[in-house]
Design an enzyme around this catalytic site. Structure first.
Site, short mmCIF file in Angstrom:
data_model
loop_
_atom_site.label_atom_id
_atom_site.label_comp_id
_atom_site.label_asym_id
_atom_site.label_seq_id
_atom_site.Cartn_x
_atom_site.Cartn_y
_atom_site.Cartn_z
N TYR A 308 42.97 -22.34 -15.88
CA TYR A 308 41.94 -23.37 -16.02
C TYR A 308 42.51 -24.55 -16.81
CZ TYR A 308 37.02 -24.97 -16.67
OH TYR A 308 35.83 -25.66 -16.65
N CYS A 309 42.45 -25.75 -16.23
CA CYS A 309 42.86 -26.98 -16.92
C CYS A 309 44.31 -26.88 -17.40
CB CYS A 309 41.89 -27.27 -18.07
SG CYS A 309 42.10 -28.90 -18.83
N VAL A 310 44.56 -27.06 -18.69
CA VAL A 310 45.94 -27.09 -19.18
C VAL A 310 46.64 -25.75 -18.97
CG1 VAL A 310 45.58 -28.92 -20.86
CG2 VAL A 310 45.17 -26.55 -21.54
N GLY A 312 46.29 -24.03 -16.35
CA GLY A 312 46.76 -24.10 -14.98
C GLY A 312 48.08 -24.84 -14.87
#
Length: 576
Positions: A308-310, A312
């Site tokens: 998720y987000c960073v 990822g």
């Protein structure tokens, strides 16, 4: 002679006594807060005792300011045309339209705001990056100067002040002083939520712990589960329970109820023992370690992953590292929630990467080597200042109300500290230099990272209204990673676009079963599907590895070779 204008009654002795008491209580609160902060050795911002002023100079300056302000308003009111009705909740009170003075103030403000934004778009001699930065700053100033943010130009505040006889202002001052002491703006009532009580309540056990993270294994609720387990990597800049809010919104609970063996990484909020960690730590001692731990615990060859987000972004580096080492088979699939690998169109956060900002971050972390999580929270709040800052200034401080309970905003304010060196390196190397998409642009544990070596099946989710990871930026993963990929565009933004359970029946998502080469082509040929994208993802995940096994033995938290350390949600998610 008669008039329709209301006349105010002359204040009685009781009125004067009451307002004198209100002013005295306000002064007492300010002085007590100032004294407490000095006793603690850390004077609160804005409460330091100033030098003795010159009274005449103050009066002259005040009169001059009022004169100039009234003159400016007079010019604006005389020159601006009707701005039209705006669907703007700041001006929802009927007085903003029914009262001629407030109606004129509102119309003038909206007209001026529109003209200022147009002037940014029409300004000559600016490149797109400079224009974007100017647009963001101008919008921030416009939002800050809204007449709804000031007591004397907000009819709701004036009405509340008269009706409560100033109690709203005393309550607001109390809220403001409490927030100053805590160092951040309150967006939910204190005590409304507690992790483990009414948030992050999905049953599970912490089965593995390192100085960097805890690994939570969730209890199965079905007789059989997918043989290939799922390991979720949330962003380390936030608490993991954004994916395990209330039971109705919990992605974790939904996964478990749909037969997935689920593991969640809970990152530790950085303290001085973590001040020197780097990308290598998050990849090797974070993601690779968790993947290997789950494989060993359940005796499986591979796991599914979510970043998720960073997290990822880091997961992309992890997959490239495993591919370079001939270990790509450890990961059966990877899902990206609003994650970026190519930062050439990374959105509004790039506006905070100037030399001044980087220097300020260096000053703030010089002593501890850490970035206080409240700094990051304030940054993200600025991206939506009208909703996440000024809305609460009016509600909490001017109207003196408690903010309404909202689980997502409690999570938003539950901040984590960051290792300053790693945070700066992330911004410099990825956001500014965009090194991750260069073959060998970054190196992990001595291995050059090349995203083109990743052949793991990918599910890529983006939010149509995401201002942190814009869809055009998320799409770029499609251009850099070969192999099987499925892209889905979800309605809403960075959080609500992800946390959208099917039971809510909210928003929509778009799929395209063709072979689009660009985001524009994807959108042009996309099919809109009402509701959550979670079922689409689950169907895709099952296609990758459909085999199931009984939910017994090591599939039950604490029953395998790794015994339970403590109940979920664990200690790390509770530490500041």
């Amino acid at each position: 002679m008669t008039t329709d204008a209301p006349t105010a009654a002359f204040p009685t002795l009781e009125d004067w006594q009451h307002w004198t008491l209100v002013m005295g209580l306000a002064q007492q609160m300010l002085l007590e807060s100032w004294a407490d902060s000095w006793k603690a050795g850390t004077p609160a911002p804005g409460l330091k005792m100033p030098q003795a002023p010159d009274p005449m100079a103050l009066m002259s300056a005040g009169a001059d300011a009022w004169s100039k302000g009234l003159e400016a308003w007079g010019q604006m009111l005389g020159s601006m045309a009707e701005a039209g009705l705006a669907k703007d909740k700041r001006f929802a009170a009927p007085e903003w339209r029914d009262h001629p003075v407030y109606d004129t103030i509102r119309q003038s403000y909206l007209a001026i705001s529109d003209q200022l934004m147009k002037s940014v778009d029409q300004a000559d001699g600016l490149d797109e990056e400079a224009r974007q930065r100017l647009r963001f700053v101008t919008k921030g100033v416009i939002d800050a100067m809204s007449p709804s943010n000031f007591a004397l130009t907000n009819p709701e505040v004036l009405k509340a002040t008269l009706e409560s006889r100033g109690e709203n202002l005393l309550n607001g001052l109390r809220h403001m002083l409490d927030d100053m002491k805590a160092g951040q703006l309150s967006q939910v009532p204190k005590g409304a939520y507690e992790v483990g009580r009414n948030l992050a309540t999905t049953p599970g056990k912490v089965v593995h712990e390192t100085p960097l993270y805890q690994l939570i294994h969730y209890a199965p609720t079905t007789k059989s589960v997918l043989e290939t387990p799922l390991v979720v990597f949330p962003p380390w800049i936030n608490r993991y329970y954004i994916l395990d809010l209330t039971p109705e919104k919990s992605f974790v609970r939904w996964c478990v109820d749909n037969g997935i063996s689920l593991f969640m990484v809970s990152w530790k909020s950085a303290d001085e023992t973590l001040r020197d960690i780097t990308l290598d730590d998050y990849v090797l001692r974070g993601q690779v370690d968790a993947i290997d731990t789950v494989r060993d615990l359940l005796g499986v060859e591979a796991v599914h992953t979510i970043g998720y987000c960073v997290a990822g972004t880091t997961l992309a580096a992890t997959l490239a590292l495993l591919a370079a080492r001939g270990e790509a088979a450890k990961v059966a699939s990877a899902t990206y929630f609003t994650a970026q690998v190519d930062f050439s169109e990374a959105g509004d956060l790039k506006l905070f990467l100037g030399d001044e900002t980087m220097a300020l971050l260096g000053q703030l972390s010089a002593e501890t080597g850490l970035i206080d999580g409240r700094v990051m929270a304030a940054t993200f709040n600025q991206l939506r200042g009208r909703d996440l800052v000024w809305n609460y200034v009016v509600n909490n401080y001017l109207l003196g109300k408690e903010p309404p309970p909202f689980d997502l905003l409690h999570w938003n304010g539950d901040v984590t500290n960051l290792p300053a060196g790693w945070h700066r390196d992330y911004l410099e190397t990825l956001y500014k230099a965009n090194k991750l998409v260069e073959a060998g642009g970054i190196v992990v544990d001595g291995t050059p990272i090349d995203l083109s070596r990743i052949e793991t099946p990918l599910y890529i989710q983006a939010g149509r209204e995401d201002h942190i990871a814009p869809p055009q930026s998320v799409w770029k993963i499609m251009d850099h990673v070969p192999g099987d990929k499925r892209f889905v565009l979800a309605g809403s933004g960075h959080i609500a676009g992800v946390v959208n359970p099917p039971s809510a029946g909210k928003y929509q998502h778009w799929i395209n079963e063709g072979d689009p080469k660009t985001l524009e082509q994807f959108v042009e040929g996309a099919t809109e599907v009402k509701g959550s994208w979670w079922p689409d993802w689950l169907a895709w995940l099952r296609r990758q590895a459909p085999a199931e096994v009984p939910a017994t033995g090591a599939r039950v938290p604490g029953k395998g070779k790794r015994k339970a350390i403590e109940d979920a949600p664990g200690r790390y998610v509770r530490t500041r």
